[in-house]
Design a protein around this motif. Structure first.
Motif, PDB file in Angstrom:
ATOM      1  N   UNK A   6       0.825  -1.195   0.000  1.00 49.08           N
ATOM      2  CA  UNK A   6       0.000   0.000   0.000  1.00 49.08           C
ATOM      3  C   UNK A   6       0.861   1.247   0.000  1.00 49.08           C
ATOM      4  N   UNK A   7       0.350   2.299  -0.573  1.00 48.92           N
ATOM      5  CA  UNK A   7       1.014   3.599  -0.544  1.00 48.92           C
ATOM      6  C   UNK A   7       0.399   4.446   0.547  1.00 48.92           C
ATOM      7  N   UNK A   8       1.234   4.921   1.475  1.00 50.61           N
ATOM      8  CA  UNK A   8       0.741   5.750   2.567  1.00 50.61           C
ATOM      9  C   UNK A   8       0.283   7.093   2.023  1.00 50.61           C
ATOM     10  N   UNK A   9      -0.901   7.513   2.438  1.00 51.56           N
ATOM     11  CA  UNK A   9      -1.492   8.764   1.952  1.00 51.56           C
ATOM     12  C   UNK A   9      -0.741   9.957   2.528  1.00 51.56           C
ATOM     13  N   UNK A  10      -0.355  10.902   1.671  1.00 51.51           N
ATOM     14  CA  UNK A  10       0.302  12.134   2.113  1.00 51.51           C
ATOM     15  C   UNK A  10      -0.573  13.362   1.859  1.00 51.51           C
ATOM     16  N   UNK A  11      -1.658  13.179   1.111  1.00 52.61           N
ATOM     17  CA  UNK A  11      -2.619  14.254   0.864  1.00 52.61           C
ATOM     18  C   UNK A  11      -3.968  13.634   0.559  1.00 52.61           C
ATOM     19  N   UNK A  12      -5.004  14.441   0.704  1.00 53.59           N
ATOM     20  CA  UNK A  12      -6.360  13.969   0.432  1.00 53.59           C
ATOM     21  C   UNK A  12      -6.973  14.812  -0.690  1.00 53.59           C
ATOM     22  N   UNK A  13      -8.015  14.247  -1.305  1.00 58.51           N
ATOM     23  CA  UNK A  13      -8.776  14.959  -2.329  1.00 58.51           C
ATOM     24  C   UNK A  13     -10.194  15.143  -1.807  1.00 58.51           C
ATOM     25  N   UNK A  14     -10.629  16.393  -1.699  1.00 63.94           N
ATOM     26  CA  UNK A  14     -11.979  16.697  -1.235  1.00 63.94           C
ATOM     27  C   UNK A  14     -12.932  16.699  -2.430  1.00 63.94           C
ATOM     28  N   UNK A  15     -13.899  15.787  -2.411  1.00 62.94           N
ATOM     29  CA  UNK A  15     -14.844  15.687  -3.527  1.00 62.94           C
ATOM     30  C   UNK A  15     -15.697  16.947  -3.654  1.00 62.94           C
ATOM     31  N   UNK A  16     -15.899  17.645  -2.552  1.00 64.62           N
ATOM     32  CA  UNK A  16     -16.682  18.867  -2.593  1.00 64.62           C
ATOM     33  C   UNK A  16     -18.168  18.616  -2.446  1.00 64.62           C
ATOM     34  N   UNK A  17     -18.942  19.676  -2.596  1.00 71.27           N
ATOM     35  CA  UNK A  17     -20.388  19.570  -2.412  1.00 71.27           C
ATOM     36  C   UNK A  17     -21.046  18.844  -3.586  1.00 71.27           C
ATOM     37  N   UNK A  89      -7.803  21.285  -8.986  1.00 72.58           N
ATOM     38  CA  UNK A  89      -7.003  20.597  -7.976  1.00 72.58           C
ATOM     39  C   UNK A  89      -7.649  20.772  -6.612  1.00 72.58           C
ATOM     40  N   UNK A  90      -8.342  19.734  -6.136  1.00 73.14           N
ATOM     41  CA  UNK A  90      -9.090  19.812  -4.882  1.00 73.14           C
ATOM     42  C   UNK A  90      -8.359  19.111  -3.741  1.00 73.14           C
ATOM     43  N   UNK A  91      -7.043  19.054  -3.824  1.00 73.68           N
ATOM     44  CA  UNK A  91      -6.266  18.356  -2.803  1.00 73.68           C
ATOM     45  C   UNK A  91      -6.115  19.215  -1.550  1.00 73.68           C
ATOM     46  N   UNK A  92      -5.922  18.533  -0.444  1.00 75.30           N
ATOM     47  CA  UNK A  92      -5.591  19.172   0.824  1.00 75.30           C
ATOM     48  C   UNK A  92      -4.503  18.327   1.468  1.00 75.30           C
ATOM     49  N   UNK A  93      -3.468  18.954   1.976  1.00 77.15           N
ATOM     50  CA  UNK A  93      -2.339  18.213   2.541  1.00 77.15           C
ATOM     51  C   UNK A  93      -2.771  17.440   3.789  1.00 77.15           C
TER      52      UNK A  93
END
Length: 312
Positions: A6-17, A89-93
């Motif tokens: 597995x790859x450890x997550x370093x950022x997330x993607x917020x799908x939004x409303x 780009x909807x990423x959040x660290x």
């Protein structure tokens, strides 16, 4: 970073409303207006309370902190959500997600117990008017507010650390418009049963503890009002807590629907997003409007300020 297969997550993607591109701009305009009204309304309320000596009482002292918390709570969620409605780009660290979860949880919990403190203040004012000023001194009010902030922020520290002790090594797409516990737990590749139980216990203690204080306070207030013989006296007593009671019903009613009434699994994420928008953005906008429209002293101060500017 790789851990096993597995790859450890370093950022997330917020799908939004919503993921519909045709709705992004209209939603941005709507939420921007809501956020700006929230800022203007709550900061204006703080200013009114500060400049008018008639509003230097325990009730308005607590109200100024409620306005401050609403500004901070909305600001912990709103700006990032607005940004994601405009960009691809909807990423959040990882650290950004940690901070958002921490501050949103801290201010939400603090607001719960501040509303309970405000209910106790109304109980003292209506049920014990002769000793009210002797009990609710500036020092006591300050200590109550400090205690509420300390508990809210310590509670959020524990909650956030417990969530981020889990491993995130699969999907990094959060089905929400901000970092919240339930969608984060859904992404974890750890066993989340223990954390889900912890979250349920913390939520139950916080909601039950604060709501019980509100309930007992208003039961005592109701009995005190019933004992007042004149209808004018009853109306005057009720009017002093009508705004707070309205805010309490809206705030706790929304949390009730969020935590206790769950829709079918297929619609749960959409439902949670709608309810989350209401309590994180709409309620902070409504609070200053409720207090200003239903409170004669606030309206008088606002009218005085407007007339003073017009006469200059």
């Amino acid at each position: 970073m790789v851990r096993g297969n597995h790859t450890t997550v370093t950022e997330f993607v917020l799908m939004g409303f919503t993921d519909g591109p045709e709705l992004q701009l209209p939603l941005f305009v709507v939420f921007l207006v809501i956020y700006l009204i929230t800022l203007v309304g709550n900061l204006g309320m703080i200013l009114l309370i500060k400049v008018d000596s008639r509003l230097h009482s325990p009730m308005y002292y607590f109200l100024s902190h409620l306005a401050f918390i609403d500004v901070c709570y909305s600001s912990s969620i709103g700006p990032k959500m607005l940004q994601n409605l405009l960009v691809k780009d909807k990423t959040i660290s990882f650290s950004g997600c940690f901070a958002q979860l921490y501050f949103s949880g801290a201010f939400a919990t603090t607001e719960c117990f501040l509303l309970a403190t405000m209910a106790y203040d109304r109980y003292m004012a209506i049920c014990n008017p002769l000793i009210y000023t002797a009990i609710m001194t500036q020092r006591v009010c300050t200590e109550l507010v400090i205690g509420v902030y300390i508990y809210g922020f310590l509670n959020s520290v524990v909650q956030t650390v417990l969530t981020f002790q889990l491993s995130f090594c699969g999907s990094n797409v959060i089905h929400h418009f901000y970092c919240a516990d339930p969608p984060l737990l859904a992404l974890s590749c750890s066993d989340t049963h223990r954390r889900e139980k912890q979250l349920l216990i913390f939520s139950a203690v916080n909601l039950t503890g604060s709501l019980l204080t509100v309930f007992i306070s208003y039961v005592c207030i109701l009995f005190s009002i019933i004992k007042i013989h004149s209808s004018q006296g009853r109306c005057k007593a009720f009017s002093t807590c009508a705004s707070h009671l309205t805010v309490v019903v809206i705030f706790y009613g929304t949390l009730f629907f969020l935590y206790l009434w769950q829709p079918t699994a297929g619609n749960s994420w959409k439902y949670n997003k709608v309810v989350s928008v209401f309590y994180s953005l709409v309620i902070p906008m409504l609070n200053p409007l409720i207090y200003s429209l239903r409170n004669t002293e606030v309206k008088a101060t606002l009218r005085k300020m407007i007339e003073g500017k017009e006469s200059q």
